[in-house]
Design a protein around this motif. Sequence first.
Motif, PDB file in Angstrom:
ATOM      1  N   THR A   1       0.810  -1.090   0.090  1.00 22.80           N
ATOM      2  CA  THR A   1       0.012  -0.119   0.038  1.00 22.80           C
ATOM      3  C   THR A   1       0.965   1.401  -0.092  1.00 22.80           C
ATOM      4  O   THR A   1       1.895   1.276   0.692  1.00 22.80           O
ATOM      5  CB  THR A   1      -0.798   0.080   1.066  1.00 22.80           C
ATOM      6  N   SER A   2       0.413   2.035  -0.585  1.00 22.74           N
ATOM      7  CA  SER A   2       1.626   3.411  -0.891  1.00 22.74           C
ATOM      8  C   SER A   2       1.214   4.226   0.621  1.00 22.74           C
ATOM      9  O   SER A   2       0.714   4.037   1.400  1.00 22.74           O
ATOM     10  CB  SER A   2       0.703   4.276  -1.928  1.00 22.74           C
ATOM     11  N   ASP A   3       2.077   5.039   0.633  1.00 27.86           N
ATOM     12  CA  ASP A   3       2.576   5.724   1.896  1.00 27.86           C
ATOM     13  C   ASP A   3       1.487   6.451   2.351  1.00 27.86           C
ATOM     14  O   ASP A   3       1.056   6.837   3.797  1.00 27.86           O
ATOM     15  CB  ASP A   3       3.820   6.759   1.648  1.00 27.86           C
ATOM     16  N   GLY A   4       0.614   7.002   1.337  1.00 25.51           N
ATOM     17  CA  GLY A   4      -0.638   7.789   1.912  1.00 25.51           C
ATOM     18  C   GLY A   4      -1.655   7.019   2.296  1.00 25.51           C
ATOM     19  O   GLY A   4      -2.734   7.760   2.728  1.00 25.51           O
ATOM     20  N   GLN A   5      -1.806   5.743   2.091  1.00 21.20           N
ATOM     21  CA  GLN A   5      -2.791   5.064   2.489  1.00 21.20           C
ATOM     22  C   GLN A   5      -2.630   4.204   3.665  1.00 21.20           C
ATOM     23  O   GLN A   5      -3.307   3.324   4.004  1.00 21.20           O
ATOM     24  CB  GLN A   5      -3.238   3.702   1.121  1.00 21.20           C
ATOM     25  N   ARG A   6      -1.388   3.985   4.229  1.00 21.07           N
ATOM     26  CA  ARG A   6      -1.080   3.102   5.289  1.00 21.07           C
ATOM     27  C   ARG A   6      -0.001   3.850   6.402  1.00 21.07           C
ATOM     28  O   ARG A   6       0.227   5.023   6.133  1.00 21.07           O
ATOM     29  CB  ARG A   6      -0.185   1.923   4.759  1.00 21.07           C
ATOM     30  N   ALA A   7      -0.278   3.251   7.562  1.00 21.31           N
ATOM     31  CA  ALA A   7       0.516   3.704   8.572  1.00 21.31           C
ATOM     32  C   ALA A   7       1.948   3.067   8.315  1.00 21.31           C
ATOM     33  O   ALA A   7       2.250   2.070   7.557  1.00 21.31           O
ATOM     34  CB  ALA A   7       0.292   3.069  10.023  1.00 21.31           C
ATOM     35  N   PRO A   8       3.029   3.939   8.620  1.00 22.69           N
ATOM     36  CA  PRO A   8       4.322   3.398   8.612  1.00 22.69           C
ATOM     37  C   PRO A   8       4.548   2.115   9.095  1.00 22.69           C
ATOM     38  O   PRO A   8       4.100   1.440   9.929  1.00 22.69           O
ATOM     39  CB  PRO A   8       5.267   4.418   9.411  1.00 22.69           C
ATOM     40  N   TYR A   9       5.460   1.370   8.259  1.00 26.78           N
ATOM     41  CA  TYR A   9       5.681   0.001   8.689  1.00 26.78           C
ATOM     42  C   TYR A   9       6.377  -0.386   9.637  1.00 26.78           C
ATOM     43  O   TYR A   9       6.315  -1.429  10.175  1.00 26.78           O
ATOM     44  CB  TYR A   9       6.243  -0.793   7.179  1.00 26.78           C
ATOM     45  N   GLU A  10       6.962   0.843  10.579  1.00 29.51           N
ATOM     46  CA  GLU A  10       7.579   0.492  11.593  1.00 29.51           C
ATOM     47  C   GLU A  10       6.645   0.366  12.847  1.00 29.51           C
ATOM     48  O   GLU A  10       6.804  -0.114  13.737  1.00 29.51           O
ATOM     49  CB  GLU A  10       8.358   1.916  11.933  1.00 29.51           C
ATOM     50  N   ASP A  11       5.290   0.500  12.610  1.00 29.26           N
ATOM     51  CA  ASP A  11       4.322   0.233  13.598  1.00 29.26           C
ATOM     52  C   ASP A  11       4.374  -1.256  13.696  1.00 29.26           C
ATOM     53  O   ASP A  11       3.694  -1.705  14.934  1.00 29.26           O
ATOM     54  CB  ASP A  11       2.877   0.519  12.881  1.00 29.26           C
ATOM     55  N   ALA A  12       4.935  -2.060  13.011  1.00 24.32           N
ATOM     56  CA  ALA A  12       5.003  -3.444  13.250  1.00 24.32           C
ATOM     57  C   ALA A  12       6.092  -3.826  14.115  1.00 24.32           C
ATOM     58  O   ALA A  12       6.232  -5.130  14.491  1.00 24.32           O
ATOM     59  CB  ALA A  12       4.923  -4.369  12.032  1.00 24.32           C
ATOM     60  N   LEU A  13       6.781  -2.858  14.345  1.00 25.42           N
ATOM     61  CA  LEU A  13       8.177  -3.269  15.461  1.00 25.42           C
ATOM     62  C   LEU A  13       7.886  -3.016  16.843  1.00 25.42           C
ATOM     63  O   LEU A  13       7.352  -2.051  17.119  1.00 25.42           O
ATOM     64  CB  LEU A  13       9.064  -2.288  14.879  1.00 25.42           C
ATOM     65  N   GLY A  14       7.644  -4.098  17.745  1.00 24.06           N
ATOM     66  CA  GLY A  14       7.600  -3.879  19.192  1.00 24.06           C
ATOM     67  C   GLY A  14       8.557  -3.356  19.882  1.00 24.06           C
ATOM     68  O   GLY A  14       9.794  -3.218  19.123  1.00 24.06           O
ATOM     69  N   ASP A  15       8.179  -2.916  21.204  1.00 20.92           N
ATOM     70  CA  ASP A  15       9.313  -2.461  21.902  1.00 20.92           C
ATOM     71  C   ASP A  15      10.483  -3.365  22.162  1.00 20.92           C
ATOM     72  O   ASP A  15      11.527  -2.852  22.469  1.00 20.92           O
ATOM     73  CB  ASP A  15       8.664  -2.081  23.349  1.00 20.92           C
ATOM     74  N   ASP A  16      10.475  -4.616  21.975  1.00 28.74           N
ATOM     75  CA  ASP A  16      11.315  -5.752  22.339  1.00 28.74           C
ATOM     76  C   ASP A  16      12.159  -5.711  20.996  1.00 28.74           C
ATOM     77  O   ASP A  16      13.298  -6.630  21.086  1.00 28.74           O
ATOM     78  CB  ASP A  16      10.821  -6.996  22.492  1.00 28.74           C
TER      79      ASP A  16
ATOM     80  N   PRO B   1       9.982  11.641  -9.234  1.00 25.62           N
ATOM     81  CA  PRO B   1       8.874  10.686  -9.424  1.00 25.62           C
ATOM     82  C   PRO B   1       7.692  11.127 -10.038  1.00 25.62           C
ATOM     83  O   PRO B   1       7.279  12.167 -10.015  1.00 25.62           O
ATOM     84  CB  PRO B   1       8.558  10.184  -7.832  1.00 25.62           C
ATOM     85  N   ARG B   2       6.959  10.136 -10.683  1.00 26.13           N
ATOM     86  CA  ARG B   2       5.911  10.455 -11.533  1.00 26.13           C
ATOM     87  C   ARG B   2       4.713  10.880 -10.699  1.00 26.13           C
ATOM     88  O   ARG B   2       3.981  11.641 -10.932  1.00 26.13           O
ATOM     89  CB  ARG B   2       5.614   9.332 -12.528  1.00 26.13           C
ATOM     90  N   ARG B   3       4.687   9.973  -9.427  1.00 24.16           N
ATOM     91  CA  ARG B   3       3.361  10.212  -8.637  1.00 24.16           C
ATOM     92  C   ARG B   3       3.618  11.282  -7.565  1.00 24.16           C
ATOM     93  O   ARG B   3       4.752  11.332  -7.004  1.00 24.16           O
ATOM     94  CB  ARG B   3       3.172   8.721  -7.938  1.00 24.16           C
ATOM     95  N   ARG B   4       2.902  12.363  -7.375  1.00 25.93           N
ATOM     96  CA  ARG B   4       3.179  13.575  -6.585  1.00 25.93           C
ATOM     97  C   ARG B   4       3.245  13.064  -4.895  1.00 25.93           C
ATOM     98  O   ARG B   4       4.084  13.656  -4.351  1.00 25.93           O
ATOM     99  CB  ARG B   4       1.884  14.342  -6.634  1.00 25.93           C
ATOM    100  N   ILE B   5       2.599  11.823  -4.581  1.00 26.89           N
ATOM    101  CA  ILE B   5       2.713  11.458  -3.236  1.00 26.89           C
ATOM    102  C   ILE B   5       4.052  11.036  -3.028  1.00 26.89           C
ATOM    103  O   ILE B   5       4.549  10.815  -1.821  1.00 26.89           O
ATOM    104  CB  ILE B   5       1.735  10.455  -3.095  1.00 26.89           C
ATOM    105  N   ASP B   6       5.055  10.357  -4.063  1.00 28.53           N
ATOM    106  CA  ASP B   6       6.320  10.183  -3.897  1.00 28.53           C
ATOM    107  C   ASP B   6       7.430  11.270  -4.084  1.00 28.53           C
ATOM    108  O   ASP B   6       8.518  10.887  -3.553  1.00 28.53           O
ATOM    109  CB  ASP B   6       6.708   9.031  -5.069  1.00 28.53           C
ATOM    110  N   ARG B   7       7.074  12.390  -4.371  1.00 26.86           N
ATOM    111  CA  ARG B   7       8.169  13.239  -4.397  1.00 26.86           C
ATOM    112  C   ARG B   7       8.575  14.033  -3.252  1.00 26.86           C
ATOM    113  O   ARG B   7       7.855  13.915  -2.154  1.00 26.86           O
ATOM    114  CB  ARG B   7       7.257  14.428  -5.273  1.00 26.86           C
ATOM    115  N   PRO B   8       9.597  14.389  -3.112  1.00 28.49           N
ATOM    116  CA  PRO B   8      10.520  14.971  -1.783  1.00 28.49           C
ATOM    117  C   PRO B   8       9.516  15.752  -1.117  1.00 28.49           C
ATOM    118  O   PRO B   8       8.888  16.843  -1.581  1.00 28.49           O
ATOM    119  CB  PRO B   8      11.603  15.564  -2.435  1.00 28.49           C
ATOM    120  N   ASN B   9       9.489  15.428   0.093  1.00 28.76           N
ATOM    121  CA  ASN B   9       8.545  16.272   1.227  1.00 28.76           C
ATOM    122  C   ASN B   9       9.201  17.732   1.147  1.00 28.76           C
ATOM    123  O   ASN B   9      10.331  17.794   1.604  1.00 28.76           O
ATOM    124  CB  ASN B   9       8.523  15.733   2.522  1.00 28.76           C
ATOM    125  N   LYS B  10       8.377  18.738   1.108  1.00 26.62           N
ATOM    126  CA  LYS B  10       8.948  20.156   1.108  1.00 26.62           C
ATOM    127  C   LYS B  10       9.611  20.459   2.422  1.00 26.62           C
ATOM    128  O   LYS B  10      10.721  21.062   2.369  1.00 26.62           O
ATOM    129  CB  LYS B  10       7.786  21.036   0.762  1.00 26.62           C
TER     130      LYS B  10
END
Length: 305
Positions: free
Chosen positions: A73-88, A282-291
Amino acid sequence: MSAVLGEDLDARLRGAAMAWLDRRCTPDNPVVDREELLNFIFEGQRCPLIDNQLGIRKPRNLTAALSILTTYTSDGQRAPYEDALGDDGFLRYKYQGNPQHYTNKGLRAAYELRLPLIWFFGVRQGVYLPFYPVWIIADEPELSQVAVGVERGQLALAENASSLSPVERRYSQRVSKQRLHQPVFRQRVIHAYDESCAICHLRHTSLLDAAHIIPDSDDRGVPSVSNGLALCKIHHAAYDANIIGIHPSLTIEVRTDILQETDGPMLKHGIQEMDGTPLNLPRRRIDRPNKDAIEQRYAEFRAAG
């Protein structure tokens, strides 16, 4: 694959699948597409390595799950995949619906039998980056999830997961990020930039990196494509060393003292001549560098100069 039976069926299938991935995935092309995975041939018969609809693949003739899959899923549609990393420091993977579903039972069987699995992580639609072997190192039914180890060293840590020292937790977090998060980030960024360097357009994938605009060591350095740049290794190093900067207008700027140097053709053509040229986007605006990220990083570049 009903005819492919035998006491060592499980070991043969897992071994064959991982050996095939060893051959199939190269530094220039480390990903594999959905159709290839659905049409894997094992001992003369079709044996999909992923489920056609579910995230967990548990072949009918095996007791335990063979693979797990994370859909792209693209960045704009999902939480960062780090959310799957536990405190351990261990990664988590969610159950497939009902805890008693046969696929979830297959995950628990893989945990009880200490069997290796393959984790297919989506980096674009229908394309996956495989990680193997991985192991289910804990079952957490109260949270409808399992913990996943991506290195053998994590197996030993899992035996005492409730009493890990801060050093062990940091080690486990570093392993998880290096083995899974960083390669996924690299593939997503490089694909967004059409497998070419954003500065010089070099298209040799094995010579490309995913450079962070805000470093991942910074709390603001999120692993989204908009915080990344596909750069060849020389321009990645030059960017990190503040030899090259990226102006908020998304043009390339070479440090003044570097422009005044005299050296060989690499400096002249590879760095000095890049000054003032536009960044390849990148062609997709969502992928372009964050201002905001670009502005912050540019301020650091100017301060270094």
